[in-house]
Design an enzyme around this catalytic site. Sequence first.
Site, PDB file in Angstrom:
ATOM      1  N   ASN A 111      -7.191  32.204  -2.324  1.00  0.00           N
ATOM      2  CA  ASN A 111      -7.007  31.495  -1.058  1.00  0.00           C
ATOM      3  C   ASN A 111      -6.218  32.400  -0.091  1.00  0.00           C
ATOM      4  O   ASN A 111      -5.099  32.817  -0.404  1.00  0.00           O
ATOM      5  CB  ASN A 111      -6.245  30.191  -1.347  1.00  0.00           C
ATOM      6  CG  ASN A 111      -6.035  29.359  -0.103  1.00  0.00           C
ATOM      7  OD1 ASN A 111      -5.678  29.881   0.945  1.00  0.00           O
ATOM      8  ND2 ASN A 111      -6.227  28.057  -0.217  1.00  0.00           N
ATOM      9  N   HIS A 169      -2.579  31.971   3.738  1.00  0.00           N
ATOM     10  CA  HIS A 169      -1.228  32.370   4.151  1.00  0.00           C
ATOM     11  C   HIS A 169      -1.139  33.804   4.656  1.00  0.00           C
ATOM     12  O   HIS A 169      -0.109  34.201   5.190  1.00  0.00           O
ATOM     13  CB  HIS A 169      -0.220  32.025   3.060  1.00  0.00           C
ATOM     14  CG  HIS A 169      -0.180  30.536   2.884  1.00  0.00           C
ATOM     15  ND1 HIS A 169       0.194  29.701   3.909  1.00  0.00           N
ATOM     16  CD2 HIS A 169      -0.581  29.732   1.866  1.00  0.00           C
ATOM     17  CE1 HIS A 169       0.069  28.436   3.511  1.00  0.00           C
ATOM     18  NE2 HIS A 169      -0.405  28.432   2.279  1.00  0.00           N
ATOM     19  N   HIS A 209      -8.908  27.232   4.156  1.00  0.00           N
ATOM     20  CA  HIS A 209      -8.780  25.850   4.634  1.00  0.00           C
ATOM     21  C   HIS A 209      -8.683  25.874   6.162  1.00  0.00           C
ATOM     22  O   HIS A 209      -7.708  26.363   6.712  1.00  0.00           O
ATOM     23  CB  HIS A 209      -7.506  25.253   4.013  1.00  0.00           C
ATOM     24  CG  HIS A 209      -7.259  23.820   4.356  1.00  0.00           C
ATOM     25  ND1 HIS A 209      -6.188  23.128   3.869  1.00  0.00           N
ATOM     26  CD2 HIS A 209      -7.946  22.929   5.122  1.00  0.00           C
ATOM     27  CE1 HIS A 209      -6.213  21.878   4.318  1.00  0.00           C
ATOM     28  NE2 HIS A 209      -7.273  21.744   5.091  1.00  0.00           N
ATOM     29  N   ARG A 231      -7.743  23.938   8.942  1.00  0.00           N
ATOM     30  CA  ARG A 231      -7.043  22.675   9.201  1.00  0.00           C
ATOM     31  C   ARG A 231      -7.326  22.191  10.609  1.00  0.00           C
ATOM     32  O   ARG A 231      -7.634  22.983  11.507  1.00  0.00           O
ATOM     33  CB  ARG A 231      -5.534  22.868   9.024  1.00  0.00           C
ATOM     34  CG  ARG A 231      -5.106  23.134   7.595  1.00  0.00           C
ATOM     35  CD  ARG A 231      -3.604  23.149   7.484  1.00  0.00           C
ATOM     36  NE  ARG A 231      -3.057  21.823   7.515  1.00  0.00           N
ATOM     37  CZ  ARG A 231      -2.624  21.164   6.434  1.00  0.00           C
ATOM     38  NH1 ARG A 231      -2.644  21.720   5.249  1.00  0.00           N
ATOM     39  NH2 ARG A 231      -2.147  19.946   6.543  1.00  0.00           N
ATOM     40  N   ARG A 282      -3.474  25.748  11.947  1.00  0.00           N
ATOM     41  CA  ARG A 282      -2.172  26.424  11.809  1.00  0.00           C
ATOM     42  C   ARG A 282      -2.270  27.754  11.075  1.00  0.00           C
ATOM     43  O   ARG A 282      -1.389  28.577  11.180  1.00  0.00           O
ATOM     44  CB  ARG A 282      -1.159  25.518  11.130  1.00  0.00           C
ATOM     45  CG  ARG A 282      -1.419  25.286   9.671  1.00  0.00           C
ATOM     46  CD  ARG A 282      -0.278  24.546   9.027  1.00  0.00           C
ATOM     47  NE  ARG A 282      -0.254  23.147   9.405  1.00  0.00           N
ATOM     48  CZ  ARG A 282       0.270  22.186   8.635  1.00  0.00           C
ATOM     49  NH1 ARG A 282       0.832  22.501   7.486  1.00  0.00           N
ATOM     50  NH2 ARG A 282       0.251  20.933   9.002  1.00  0.00           N
ATOM     51  N   GLU A 318     -12.440  24.782   2.516  1.00  0.00           N
ATOM     52  CA  GLU A 318     -11.658  23.550   2.344  1.00  0.00           C
ATOM     53  C   GLU A 318     -11.548  22.854   3.677  1.00  0.00           C
ATOM     54  O   GLU A 318     -11.235  23.484   4.702  1.00  0.00           O
ATOM     55  CB  GLU A 318     -10.249  23.893   1.873  1.00  0.00           C
ATOM     56  CG  GLU A 318     -10.171  24.314   0.448  1.00  0.00           C
ATOM     57  CD  GLU A 318      -8.726  24.531   0.017  1.00  0.00           C
ATOM     58  OE1 GLU A 318      -7.798  24.231   0.804  1.00  0.00           O
ATOM     59  OE2 GLU A 318      -8.531  25.027  -1.079  1.00  0.00           O
ATOM     60  N   THR A 333      -0.998  20.765   1.419  1.00  0.00           N
ATOM     61  CA  THR A 333      -1.765  19.602   0.968  1.00  0.00           C
ATOM     62  C   THR A 333      -0.984  18.920  -0.147  1.00  0.00           C
ATOM     63  O   THR A 333      -0.956  19.390  -1.279  1.00  0.00           O
ATOM     64  CB  THR A 333      -3.151  20.062   0.477  1.00  0.00           C
ATOM     65  OG1 THR A 333      -3.687  20.951   1.455  1.00  0.00           O
ATOM     66  CG2 THR A 333      -4.090  18.886   0.308  1.00  0.00           C
ATOM     67  N   GLU A 355     -11.617  19.184  -8.043  1.00  0.00           N
ATOM     68  CA  GLU A 355     -10.519  20.129  -8.216  1.00  0.00           C
ATOM     69  C   GLU A 355      -9.263  19.315  -8.487  1.00  0.00           C
ATOM     70  O   GLU A 355      -8.877  18.457  -7.683  1.00  0.00           O
ATOM     71  CB  GLU A 355     -10.347  21.013  -6.974  1.00  0.00           C
ATOM     72  CG  GLU A 355      -9.183  21.983  -7.154  1.00  0.00           C
ATOM     73  CD  GLU A 355      -9.210  23.157  -6.186  1.00  0.00           C
ATOM     74  OE1 GLU A 355     -10.288  23.517  -5.690  1.00  0.00           O
ATOM     75  OE2 GLU A 355      -8.130  23.708  -5.942  1.00  0.00           O
ATOM     76  N   HIS A 360      -3.310  24.665  -6.811  1.00  0.00           N
ATOM     77  CA  HIS A 360      -2.173  24.332  -5.942  1.00  0.00           C
ATOM     78  C   HIS A 360      -0.865  24.688  -6.631  1.00  0.00           C
ATOM     79  O   HIS A 360      -0.511  24.121  -7.662  1.00  0.00           O
ATOM     80  CB  HIS A 360      -2.126  22.863  -5.510  1.00  0.00           C
ATOM     81  CG  HIS A 360      -1.338  22.702  -4.240  1.00  0.00           C
ATOM     82  ND1 HIS A 360      -1.914  22.681  -2.997  1.00  0.00           N
ATOM     83  CD2 HIS A 360      -0.012  22.650  -4.036  1.00  0.00           C
ATOM     84  CE1 HIS A 360      -0.982  22.589  -2.076  1.00  0.00           C
ATOM     85  NE2 HIS A 360       0.179  22.580  -2.687  1.00  0.00           N
TER      86      HIS A 360
HETATM   87  N1  PXP Z   1      -6.789  24.278  -3.923  1.00  0.00           N
HETATM   88  C1  PXP Z   1      -6.721  23.439  -2.869  1.00  0.00           C
HETATM   89  C2  PXP Z   1      -7.720  22.338  -2.772  1.00  0.00           C
HETATM   90  C3  PXP Z   1      -5.747  23.629  -1.853  1.00  0.00           C
HETATM   91  O1  PXP Z   1      -5.700  22.794  -0.809  1.00  0.00           O
HETATM   92  C4  PXP Z   1      -4.886  24.735  -1.958  1.00  0.00           C
HETATM   93  C5  PXP Z   1      -3.868  24.987  -0.886  1.00  0.00           C
HETATM   94  O2  PXP Z   1      -4.501  25.192   0.323  1.00  0.00           O
HETATM   95  C6  PXP Z   1      -5.001  25.584  -3.065  1.00  0.00           C
HETATM   96  C7  PXP Z   1      -5.947  25.313  -4.046  1.00  0.00           C
HETATM   97  C8  PXP Z   1      -4.138  26.793  -3.234  1.00  0.00           C
HETATM   98  O3  PXP Z   1      -2.804  26.421  -3.364  1.00  0.00           O
HETATM   99  P1  PXP Z   1      -1.682  27.548  -3.332  1.00  0.00           P
HETATM  100  O4  PXP Z   1      -1.772  28.201  -1.993  1.00  0.00           O
HETATM  101  O5  PXP Z   1      -0.435  26.757  -3.530  1.00  0.00           O
HETATM  102  O6  PXP Z   1      -1.970  28.490  -4.453  1.00  0.00           O
END
Ligand code: PXP
Length: 251
Positions: free
Chosen positions: A12, A15, A48, A50, A54, A75, A106, A156, A199
């Site tokens: 992901n 960030h 994602h 949003r 952001r 996402e 989330t 998920e 997550h």
């Molecule tokens: N899976 C989903 C559905 C999420 O919303 C997120 C966070 O955007 C992640 C995985 C990844 O989470 P993290 O960034 O905490 O590893």
Amino acid sequence: MADVQKLRLGVNIDHVATVRNARGGAYPDPLRAARIAQEAGADGITAHLREDRRHISDADIEALMDVLTVPLNFEMAATDEMQKIALHHKPRAVCIVPEKREERTTEGGLEVAREENRLAHFIAPLREAGSRVSIFIAAEQRQIEAAHRIGAEVIELHTGAYCDAHAEGRTDEAEAELGRLRDMATFAHGLGLEVHAGHGLSYETVVPVAAFPEVSELNIGHFLVGEAIFLGLAPAIHEMRRLMDAARAPR
Ligand code: PXP
């Protein structure tokens, strides 16, 4: 018990965009991160979009769709705006997540059981467009059953409660959360659903989750982007991959 299958890693990159947006410029570029992740062995890229944009932007999604050779896991919240964007791009995978503007991330899973009818109508066109639809939910049987009934192919499981308990040293709670995740992965797999998880996962917390044979994909972002500051993104991904493979190896 499920056959042990390959465990995919979805990286992901949200960030990377968070850091870029802190200054409003072009650096660091999430697209470059996606390319590096792909070369480092990511099986997919997760982003994602949003409602408040952001981190990831519409232009990022456009560029990712053009450039990626691995699948994009898009996402999104279950809104008309996001559905239109997903139907335009037709990403390989769409993950429906809950979204509140005021939350930092989330925070919980999607409430599928209470919104079954609306969500069933919402995901049908996405499936018809060829996207595999995943629903991000807490490890609760009623949510899994509802996700199955609305026609999702994938769930998920939200690992946030487990990771938070682990990080805060609440060992018994972390064990209990892990037990719930394990049981619900087995239950969902038994219904014929593909099971993903994610997550808050780190090098430590990934190990027991990667060992669940029913889980076929982990989506990991924030920790990897943090580690990338110290190690670089590719080495951080290699280490995560190594830990996942070691946890998965037959004993
Ligand atoms: N899976 C989903 C559905 C999420 O919303 C997120 C966070 O955007 C992640 C995985 C990844 O989470 P993290 O960034 O905490 O590893």
